[in-house]
Design a protein around this motif. Structure first.
Motif, PDB file in Angstrom:
ATOM      1  N   UNK A   1       0.841  -1.195   0.000  1.00 41.02           N
ATOM      2  CA  UNK A   1       0.000   0.000   0.000  1.00 41.02           C
ATOM      3  C   UNK A   1       0.876   1.245   0.000  1.00 41.02           C
ATOM      4  N   UNK A   2       0.504   2.231  -0.797  1.00 40.81           N
ATOM      5  CA  UNK A   2       1.229   3.499  -0.751  1.00 40.81           C
ATOM      6  C   UNK A   2       0.266   4.662  -0.939  1.00 40.81           C
ATOM      7  N   UNK A   3       0.556   5.755  -0.234  1.00 42.27           N
ATOM      8  CA  UNK A   3      -0.291   6.946  -0.276  1.00 42.27           C
ATOM      9  C   UNK A   3       0.549   8.096   0.260  1.00 42.27           C
ATOM     10  N   UNK A   4       0.139   9.323  -0.045  1.00 44.34           N
ATOM     11  CA  UNK A   4       0.865  10.470   0.500  1.00 44.34           C
ATOM     12  C   UNK A   4       0.441  10.755   1.939  1.00 44.34           C
ATOM     13  N   UNK A   5      -0.682  10.160   2.380  1.00 49.00           N
ATOM     14  CA  UNK A   5      -1.175  10.366   3.741  1.00 49.00           C
ATOM     15  C   UNK A   5      -0.769   9.189   4.619  1.00 49.00           C
ATOM     16  N   UNK A   6       0.159   9.427   5.525  1.00 51.10           N
ATOM     17  CA  UNK A   6       0.586   8.357   6.431  1.00 51.10           C
ATOM     18  C   UNK A   6      -0.554   7.943   7.356  1.00 51.10           C
ATOM     19  N   UNK A   7      -1.373   8.891   7.736  1.00 46.89           N
ATOM     20  CA  UNK A   7      -2.511   8.596   8.619  1.00 46.89           C
ATOM     21  C   UNK A   7      -3.487   7.640   7.941  1.00 46.89           C
ATOM     22  N   UNK A   8      -3.848   7.919   6.683  1.00 49.52           N
ATOM     23  CA  UNK A   8      -4.754   7.033   5.957  1.00 49.52           C
ATOM     24  C   UNK A   8      -4.139   5.664   5.735  1.00 49.52           C
ATOM     25  N   UNK A   9      -2.834   5.643   5.474  1.00 47.21           N
ATOM     26  CA  UNK A   9      -2.142   4.368   5.303  1.00 47.21           C
ATOM     27  C   UNK A   9      -2.228   3.520   6.564  1.00 47.21           C
ATOM     28  N   UNK A  10      -2.019   4.153   7.705  1.00 43.73           N
ATOM     29  CA  UNK A  10      -2.098   3.431   8.973  1.00 43.73           C
ATOM     30  C   UNK A  10      -3.488   2.837   9.178  1.00 43.73           C
ATOM     31  N   UNK A  11      -4.519   3.619   8.816  1.00 41.67           N
ATOM     32  CA  UNK A  11      -5.881   3.133   9.006  1.00 41.67           C
ATOM     33  C   UNK A  11      -6.179   1.951   8.095  1.00 41.67           C
ATOM     34  N   UNK A  12      -5.852   2.078   6.808  1.00 44.10           N
ATOM     35  CA  UNK A  12      -6.189   0.996   5.887  1.00 44.10           C
ATOM     36  C   UNK A  12      -5.343  -0.238   6.172  1.00 44.10           C
ATOM     37  N   UNK A  13      -4.082  -0.052   6.576  1.00 46.64           N
ATOM     38  CA  UNK A  13      -3.278  -1.225   6.889  1.00 46.64           C
ATOM     39  C   UNK A  13      -3.848  -1.955   8.111  1.00 46.64           C
ATOM     40  N   UNK A  14      -4.312  -1.221   9.091  1.00 48.49           N
ATOM     41  CA  UNK A  14      -4.912  -1.851  10.269  1.00 48.49           C
ATOM     42  C   UNK A  14      -6.115  -2.706   9.875  1.00 48.49           C
ATOM     43  N   UNK A  15      -6.926  -2.182   8.964  1.00 49.86           N
ATOM     44  CA  UNK A  15      -8.113  -2.912   8.521  1.00 49.86           C
ATOM     45  C   UNK A  15      -7.717  -4.169   7.752  1.00 49.86           C
ATOM     46  N   UNK A  16      -6.772  -4.035   6.818  1.00 50.29           N
ATOM     47  CA  UNK A  16      -6.380  -5.190   6.007  1.00 50.29           C
ATOM     48  C   UNK A  16      -5.655  -6.235   6.837  1.00 50.29           C
ATOM     49  N   UNK A  17      -4.827  -5.804   7.783  1.00 46.74           N
ATOM     50  CA  UNK A  17      -4.169  -6.759   8.686  1.00 46.74           C
ATOM     51  C   UNK A  17      -5.202  -7.549   9.481  1.00 46.74           C
ATOM     52  N   UNK A  18      -6.268  -6.862   9.898  1.00 46.24           N
ATOM     53  CA  UNK A  18      -7.320  -7.531  10.663  1.00 46.24           C
ATOM     54  C   UNK A  18      -8.027  -8.581   9.793  1.00 46.24           C
ATOM     55  N   UNK A  19      -8.254  -8.259   8.526  1.00 48.24           N
ATOM     56  CA  UNK A  19      -8.881  -9.213   7.600  1.00 48.24           C
ATOM     57  C   UNK A  19      -7.995 -10.443   7.426  1.00 48.24           C
ATOM     58  N   UNK A  20      -6.701 -10.213   7.233  1.00 47.27           N
ATOM     59  CA  UNK A  20      -5.753 -11.321   7.061  1.00 47.27           C
ATOM     60  C   UNK A  20      -5.726 -12.209   8.300  1.00 47.27           C
ATOM     61  N   UNK A  21      -5.661 -11.571   9.453  1.00 41.50           N
ATOM     62  CA  UNK A  21      -5.592 -12.319  10.710  1.00 41.50           C
ATOM     63  C   UNK A  21      -6.865 -13.124  10.952  1.00 41.50           C
ATOM     64  N   UNK A  22      -8.027 -12.503  10.720  1.00 37.85           N
ATOM     65  CA  UNK A  22      -9.298 -13.166  10.990  1.00 37.85           C
ATOM     66  C   UNK A  22      -9.523 -14.370  10.084  1.00 37.85           C
ATOM     67  N   UNK A  23      -8.990 -14.290   8.863  1.00 40.31           N
ATOM     68  CA  UNK A  23      -9.215 -15.358   7.887  1.00 40.31           C
ATOM     69  C   UNK A  23      -8.015 -16.295   7.714  1.00 40.31           C
TER      70      UNK A  23
END
Length: 488
Positions: free
Chosen positions: A37-59
């Motif tokens: 994932x890449x974006x100019x907003x580090x804050x948005x990156x942190x949020x989306x990575x948290x969500x995707x990590x949770x999906x990976x972990x749950x499944x």
């Protein structure tokens, strides 16, 4: 399957990135991969990575998720690069709507052509070419670029002609239009077939079959006029269907911006607009919707994070093209979709250099377009008007030629129906000055544009448009959602 890497640029588009991610991981052969994932907003990156990590972990997926603001690092070694960027964000987008309104140009979306879409392209294209440079230099050899960002045709055109990267433009307008036709005809799953062809956001259902039987214009008109919702929401599209003989993919609000006939006089515009949702013609509707969504997500992030713990259901995979294309390329399972590519004779009565949207098939050999399609003459004429604007806009964005940019805006169908040449020249000067920080190719033209604005004689007006609504607060959105859920 051997593992590979996908880079998503503009991954801070959190809802869309999540959808693409879940779609891709719904295919077992596509799970053992890295998603960068890449974006100019580090804050948005942190949020989306948290969500995707949770999906990976749950499944318990074997997927690896990485995130960085270093775009080149994200692209390094990638087999596929997906772009979801909006250069300038909502700040620049607000000017795409606000400034043309001063000159009488009332847009619902403003991200494809018309004044807003053309300036959006000027911001995006230099960045798209930077992406292409990185892809050529550090991605896996033969990497493919999948562009979801608008203005679709301009971005894809620039990436192919100037970026020299194999690029596929992807949109969901055809799918949504097909769903509408299926609903009005009462078609069950697998009963509707169609050929839809043209250019992005001006694609036409030129052959519609219900259980193999060809559906004619009169039957389709009657079906839409009898529908209790679409008959009110899609008044403009139905009118075009009656006159052109074919249905357009795009919503009432989108289509109204690409034609010179429906939004040029305020007293006439109102009768074609439905205010039940932004997409049916509301002034600046998509800007309002996008602003509300951003605010809603930032406030409701803990809820979205909790929802990410749910198991992924492959049966709920969306009809967005990206995951289906990747599946076809990696497994050989054939996928039929509608793709934005260079024409080169696929549509016989559109220019060879145009970016078209038309049916194709994907397998291990790549995207294979169904060639030899001829559009009805009225559809081709409408598309060609937009293609000419797109071509000038792309060349202006690459060269930084402000005079060519003004000519592109002048030739836009809706702008040309409303504005005089003098008004267009001043409007473009004003937009370039307002957005100068995102338009590096026009740096040498900004001072002269400011000087001309200082001596401007064209009168403008303070006007909110025919059908403008205010941005709702998160509290208002929450109350409306609760009311809707109670009613259901």
């Amino acid at each position: 399957m051997s593992n590979f890497k996908i880079a998503i640029i503009g991954a801070g588009s959190i809802g869309f990135t999540k959808k693409l991610f879940i779609d891709i991981l719904s295919v077992p052969e596509l799970q053992n991969i890295e998603v960068a994932l890449t974006d100019i907003s580090e804050r948005n990156l942190d949020m989306i990575r948290s969500i995707l990590d949770r999906i990976v972990e749950a499944n318990r997926f074997p997927t690896r998720v990485t995130a960085t603001t270093d775009r080149r690092k994200a692209i390094e070694g990638a087999r596929y690069v997906i772009s979801c960027v909006r250069v300038g964000g909502l700040e620049a987008y607000a000017d795409d709507i606000r400034i043309p309104l001063k000159y009488g140009v009332d847009q619902c979306v403003g991200d494809t052509i018309c004044a807003g879409g053309i300036l959006y392209g000027q911001r995006n294209i230099p960045v798209i070419l930077d992406f292409c440079k990185d892809i050529r230099e550090v991605a896996e050899s033969g990497a493919r670029f999948l562009n979801y960002a608008n203005p679709m045709a301009m971005n894809t055109w620039a990436a192919i002609e100037y970026g020299k990267v194999e690029t596929i433009g992807l949109c969901h307008g055809v799918q949504h239009g097909g769903e509408q036709i299926a609903e009005v005809l009462g078609a069950g799953e697998g009963e509707l077939d169609f050929i839809c062809s043209g250019i992005n956001h001006q694609t036409w259902f030129i052959d519609v079959r219900l259980n193999g039987r060809k559906v004619g214009k009169d039957e389709l008109v009657a079906a839409f006029e009898a529908h209790p919702v679409f008959s009110q929401q899609e008044k403009l599209r139905i009118d075009v269907l009656k006159r052109f003989g074919v249905y357009s993919t795009e919503s009432n609000g989108h289509l109204s911006e690409y034609l010179p006939w429906y939004r040029k006089r305020p007293d006439e515009t109102a009768k074609w607009i439905d205010m039940s949702d932004w997409i049916h013609g509301e002034t600046g509707g998509y800007l309002r919707y996008s602003t509300e969504n951003r605010n809603w997500f930032e406030t409701e992030f803990p809820v979205f994070l909790e929802q990410a713990s749910k198991p992924v259901d492959p049966k709920k995979r969306s009809n967005e093209h990206a995951s289906h294309i990747l599946e076809a390329l990696e497994t050989g399972r054939v996928y039929r979709g509608h793709f934005n590519v260079r024409n080169d004779g696929v549509i016989t009565n559109l220019p060879a250099d145009a970016i078209i949207e038309s049916p194709g098939f994907v397998d291990r050999f790549g995207v294979n377009m169904a060639a030899g399609i001829t559009l009805p003459e009225a559809c081709a004429a409408t598309c060609i008007s937009s293609i000419n604007v797109q071509r000038m806009s792309v060349h202006a964005a690459v060269s930084g030629d402000i005079d060519l940019l003004k000519l592109a805006v002048l030739h836009d169908p809706l702008v040309g129906a409303i504005c005089t040449p003098e008004e267009v020249w001043q409007m473009v000067d004003e937009m370039v000055v307002a957005q100068a920080e995102w338009l590096p190719q026009y740096a040498d033209a900004v001072d002269a544009a400011k000087d001309r604005l200082g001596r401007a004689t064209v009168k403008t007006r303070d006007w909110a448009g025919v059908a403008r609504r205010k941005v709702r607060s998160v509290e208002e959105l929450r109350a409306e959602k609760a009311k809707k859920q109670a009613a259901e």
